[in-house]
Design an enzyme around this catalytic site. Structure first.
Site, PDB file in Angstrom:
ATOM      1  N   LYS A  27      27.665  35.759  48.668  1.00 27.24           N
ATOM      2  CA  LYS A  27      27.674  37.229  48.592  1.00 27.24           C
ATOM      3  C   LYS A  27      28.161  37.637  47.203  1.00 27.24           C
ATOM      4  O   LYS A  27      29.350  37.586  46.895  1.00 27.24           O
ATOM      5  CB  LYS A  27      28.621  37.828  49.643  1.00 27.24           C
ATOM      6  CG  LYS A  27      28.450  39.344  49.724  1.00 27.24           C
ATOM      7  CD  LYS A  27      29.676  40.068  50.195  1.00 27.24           C
ATOM      8  CE  LYS A  27      30.575  40.543  49.085  1.00 27.24           C
ATOM      9  NZ  LYS A  27      30.016  41.521  48.127  1.00 27.24           N
ATOM     10  N   GLU A  37      28.466  43.629  45.179  1.00 25.38           N
ATOM     11  CA  GLU A  37      27.386  44.544  45.580  1.00 25.38           C
ATOM     12  C   GLU A  37      26.857  45.368  44.413  1.00 25.38           C
ATOM     13  O   GLU A  37      25.757  45.900  44.489  1.00 25.38           O
ATOM     14  CB  GLU A  37      27.858  45.462  46.720  1.00 25.38           C
ATOM     15  CG  GLU A  37      29.132  46.271  46.458  1.00 25.38           C
ATOM     16  CD  GLU A  37      30.415  45.509  46.782  1.00 25.38           C
ATOM     17  OE1 GLU A  37      30.459  44.274  46.609  1.00 25.38           O
ATOM     18  OE2 GLU A  37      31.390  46.159  47.212  1.00 25.38           O
ATOM     19  N   GLY A  49      37.868  37.060  42.616  1.00 28.80           N
ATOM     20  CA  GLY A  49      38.001  38.513  42.614  1.00 28.80           C
ATOM     21  C   GLY A  49      39.460  38.907  42.473  1.00 28.80           C
ATOM     22  O   GLY A  49      40.288  38.134  41.988  1.00 28.80           O
ATOM     23  N   GLY A  50      39.772  40.107  42.923  1.00 26.86           N
ATOM     24  CA  GLY A  50      41.105  40.664  42.721  1.00 26.86           C
ATOM     25  C   GLY A  50      42.139  40.134  43.717  1.00 26.86           C
ATOM     26  O   GLY A  50      41.806  39.632  44.788  1.00 26.86           O
ATOM     27  N   ILE A  51      43.402  40.300  43.346  1.00 30.42           N
ATOM     28  CA  ILE A  51      44.509  39.762  44.145  1.00 30.42           C
ATOM     29  C   ILE A  51      44.596  40.453  45.515  1.00 30.42           C
ATOM     30  O   ILE A  51      44.875  39.823  46.533  1.00 30.42           O
ATOM     31  CB  ILE A  51      45.835  39.884  43.358  1.00 30.42           C
ATOM     32  CG1 ILE A  51      46.955  39.141  44.058  1.00 30.42           C
ATOM     33  CG2 ILE A  51      46.229  41.315  43.120  1.00 30.42           C
ATOM     34  CD1 ILE A  51      48.193  39.002  43.169  1.00 30.42           C
ATOM     35  N   THR A 103      42.145  41.790  47.321  1.00 33.64           N
ATOM     36  CA  THR A 103      41.105  41.242  48.198  1.00 33.64           C
ATOM     37  C   THR A 103      41.450  39.801  48.580  1.00 33.64           C
ATOM     38  O   THR A 103      41.256  39.390  49.728  1.00 33.64           O
ATOM     39  CB  THR A 103      39.732  41.261  47.488  1.00 33.64           C
ATOM     40  OG1 THR A 103      39.568  42.501  46.834  1.00 33.64           O
ATOM     41  CG2 THR A 103      38.603  41.045  48.456  1.00 33.64           C
ATOM     42  N   GLY A 104      41.969  39.050  47.624  1.00 41.17           N
ATOM     43  CA  GLY A 104      42.322  37.651  47.886  1.00 41.17           C
ATOM     44  C   GLY A 104      43.314  37.526  49.031  1.00 41.17           C
ATOM     45  O   GLY A 104      43.189  36.646  49.899  1.00 41.17           O
ATOM     46  N   GLU A 158      40.214  32.342  43.276  1.00 43.32           N
ATOM     47  CA  GLU A 158      40.330  32.533  41.811  1.00 43.32           C
ATOM     48  C   GLU A 158      40.610  34.013  41.605  1.00 43.32           C
ATOM     49  O   GLU A 158      39.702  34.845  41.684  1.00 43.32           O
ATOM     50  CB  GLU A 158      39.019  32.141  41.127  1.00 43.32           C
ATOM     51  CG  GLU A 158      38.650  30.683  41.255  1.00 43.32           C
ATOM     52  CD  GLU A 158      39.536  29.761  40.432  1.00 43.32           C
ATOM     53  OE1 GLU A 158      40.275  30.255  39.560  1.00 43.32           O
ATOM     54  OE2 GLU A 158      39.500  28.553  40.681  1.00 43.32           O
ATOM     55  N   CYS A 214      39.183  37.941  33.520  1.00 46.56           N
ATOM     56  CA  CYS A 214      40.396  37.573  34.250  1.00 46.56           C
ATOM     57  C   CYS A 214      41.449  36.975  33.327  1.00 46.56           C
ATOM     58  O   CYS A 214      42.632  37.163  33.520  1.00 46.56           O
ATOM     59  CB  CYS A 214      40.059  36.576  35.348  1.00 46.56           C
ATOM     60  SG  CYS A 214      39.200  35.116  34.738  1.00 46.56           S
ATOM     61  N   GLU A 258      47.168  44.265  36.126  1.00 47.15           N
ATOM     62  CA  GLU A 258      45.910  44.028  35.428  1.00 47.15           C
ATOM     63  C   GLU A 258      45.180  45.364  35.213  1.00 47.15           C
ATOM     64  O   GLU A 258      44.992  46.109  36.170  1.00 47.15           O
ATOM     65  CB  GLU A 258      45.062  43.134  36.347  1.00 47.15           C
ATOM     66  CG  GLU A 258      44.085  42.259  35.666  1.00 47.15           C
ATOM     67  CD  GLU A 258      43.237  41.455  36.657  1.00 47.15           C
ATOM     68  OE1 GLU A 258      43.121  41.830  37.839  1.00 47.15           O
ATOM     69  OE2 GLU A 258      42.681  40.447  36.215  1.00 47.15           O
TER      70      GLU A 258
END
Ligand SMILES: NC(=O)c1ccc[n+]([C@@H]2O[C@H](COP(=O)([O-])OP(=O)(O)OC[C@H]3O[C@@H](n4cnc5c(N)ncnc54)[C@H](O)[C@@H]3O)[C@@H](O)[C@H]2O)c1
Ligand SMILES: C[N+](C)(C)CC=O
Length: 490
Positions: A176, A179, A229-231, A233-234, A251, A285, A386
């Protein structure tokens, strides 16, 4: 555009089951450049079921590794064949310069080649068994069904770091992409089909994180999630993935220190400090956004940075003289503006930038001027969080110990750099810096042979290098008794 504006499930190019679509926007001028399916959980479930069935059938995982390597190598060749088309598509979708995208395509082909070459190099391991009359060996097997989720800043590069090792090791997968930047990933799925990846092995589902992404991370039939992706979402993904204790590779972001000692080569350090932050408009990143400069050269160094920044040429990624493109979206631009407002409120000094540019030709795109804040301290949120945009914060230090303290004062630990001509000092610093990659007299360099990933909250696991392929394998110990006989305990 010759690109199929569809997704690829079980060997077929299809739309979303709901029929929904999403317009893809050019960040340079906000125009619609493509319309692609906008799938949801239902489509994701179909793709997961296909990947599960194909994995469980076992034909792909038992295909000789050399043959899988040949297919992965073919993908690299097709990427090289279509490099210009892919590069232009990536620039259209992300706003980055075409020159930059060409570099990305070379890197991407290199990643497929690297893992093609590694595909058949793992012959397992024979253990010197401590048990008489026995054989003990270790083999690596594919993990199974892999969910792969990628961000918008390096759409195809980040995809390649996941696709190549997963295919080389005999997994099946559902990818995925972000989007908002799916175009080059769609194109590479066309190339994977042409290269002979069997139906159902690699599936592409297009849609949002909270629908398709959430289904991948919580579905019981997915064995591994690899996420970039971002922290925020992680962390959500970690929770969702606990449902069946999926293997997890994360990551995440970084707030990367770039330390300049007074004995560094001044001109080179200035040039590379700029590149370390403002390349791809800071949407990297590992961008060296926390500049930490020795006090004795601080003012001269900052002046040199500011003079150079004022001359940056912003524009279309398709113009040869453009040095910096736009941010990815109106939403992201608004976030960066807010971040800069916060910096002002926190008392940092705005040395340059801090607003949108005024040129009429840049008004329809999502441009923001390269920005430098001085007088920054570690308690400021702009030093800790960030921006993921063209914003540098500058801090000062007097001693090596102080520099190390500032460098490590972060929840992140992705990357960092140190500039000095004293190699012993550099080695002392590197040993103290808590980051997955540390550069000495360089910044932002990566290649397929060396692992990439973060300490602390920058993530879990590694991509690239041998570790990057190991993420996609399970380790099995096989013990064979050559002289079985009763134990007579019971
Ligand atoms: N460490 C690295 O190598 C690396 C590389 C590139 C980008 N990044 C990081 O990525 C971030 C920027 O990318 P972004 O804005 O696309 O990040 P993001 O976390 O918003 O989105 C990344 C992906 O996750 C999906 N997603 C969102 N919510 C989800 C959910 N609940 N479940 C599953 N998937 C979900 C998105 O749709 C997208 O595909 C930055 O923090 C950057 O540092 C890290
Ligand atoms: C991992 N890298 C540096 C290619 C892109 C980070 O955003």
């Amino acid at each position: 555009m010759s690109l199929k504006q569809q997704q690829y499930i079980n060997g077929k190019w299809v739309g979303a089951i709901s029929g929904n679509t999403r317009d893809i926007i050019n960040p340079f001028n906000a125009e619609v450049i493509a319309t692609v399916p906008e799938s949801d959980e239902t489509d994701a479930k179909v793709a997961i079921a296909a990947a599960r069935a194909v994995f469980d059938k076992g034909e792909w995982s038992s295909t000789p590794a050399t043959e899988r390597g040949t297919i992965v190598r073919k993908i690299a060749e097709l990427i090289e064949r279509d490099k210009e088309e892919l590069a232009r598509l990536e620039s259209l979708d992300t706003g980055k310069t075409v020159e930059e995208s060409r570099g990305d395509m070379d890197d991407i082909a290199g990643v497929f080649r690297y893992y093609a070459d590694l595909a058949d190099k793992d012959g397992g391991e024979l253990i010197d068994s401590p048990v008489p009359n026995s054989i003990s060996k270790v083999v690596r097997e594919p993990v199974g069904v892999c969910g792969q989720i990628t961000p918008w800043n390096y759409p195809l590069l980040q995809a390649s770091w996941k696709l190549a090792p997963a295919l080389a090791t005999g997994n099946t997968l559902i990818m995925k992409p972000s989007e908002i930047t799916p175009l080059t990933t769609i194109k590479v799925f066309e190339l994977m089909e042409e290269a002979g990846v069997p139906a159902g092995v690699a599936n592409l589902v297009l849609g949002a994180g909270n629908t398709v992404g959430a289904e991948l991370t919580s579905n019981m039939d997915v064995d591994l999630i690899s996420f970039t992706g971002g922290i925020f979402t992680g962390k959500k993904i970690m929770q969702a993935a606990s449902v069946n204790v999926k293997k997890l590779a994360l990551e995440l972001g970084g707030k990367n220190p770039n330390i300049i000692f007074a004995d560094a080569d001044f001109e080179t350090a200035v040039d590379q400090a700029l590149n370390g932050v403002f390349f791809h408009a800071g949407q990297i990143c590992s961008a060296g956004t926390r500049l930490i400069v020795e006090e004795s050269i601080h003012d001269e160094f900052v002046n040199a940075l500011v003079e150079r920044v004022k001359k940056f040429k912003l524009g279309s990624g398709f113009d040869e003289d453009t040095q910096m493109g736009p941010l990815i979206s109106a939403e992201h631009l608004a976030k960066v503006e807010k971040y800069v407002e916060t910096g002002m409120k926190e008392g940092a000094t705005l040395a340059v930038g801090g607003r949108r540019p005024e040129e009429p030709e840049l008004q329809s795109g999502f441009f923001f001027l390269p920005t430098i804040f001085t007088d920054c301290t570690t308690d400021m949120s702009i030093v800790q969080n960030e921006a993921f945009g063209p914003v540098m914060t500058v801090e000062k230090f007097r001693t090596e110990e102080e520099a190390m303290k500032l460098a490590n004062d972060s929840i992140y630990g992705l990357a960092g750099g140190v500039w000095t001509n004293d190699i012993v000092k550099a080695e002392r610093c590197v040993a103290k810096m808590r980051m997955g990659t540390v550069w000495i007299n360089d910044f932002n360099l990566y290649f397929p042979h060396a692992p990439w990933g973060g300490f602390k909250q920058s993530g879990i696991g590694r991509e690239l290098g041998r570790l990057g392929i190991e993420e996609y394998t399970e380790t099995k110990h096989i013990f064979q008794n050559l002289k079985p006989e009763p134990i007579n305990w019971f």
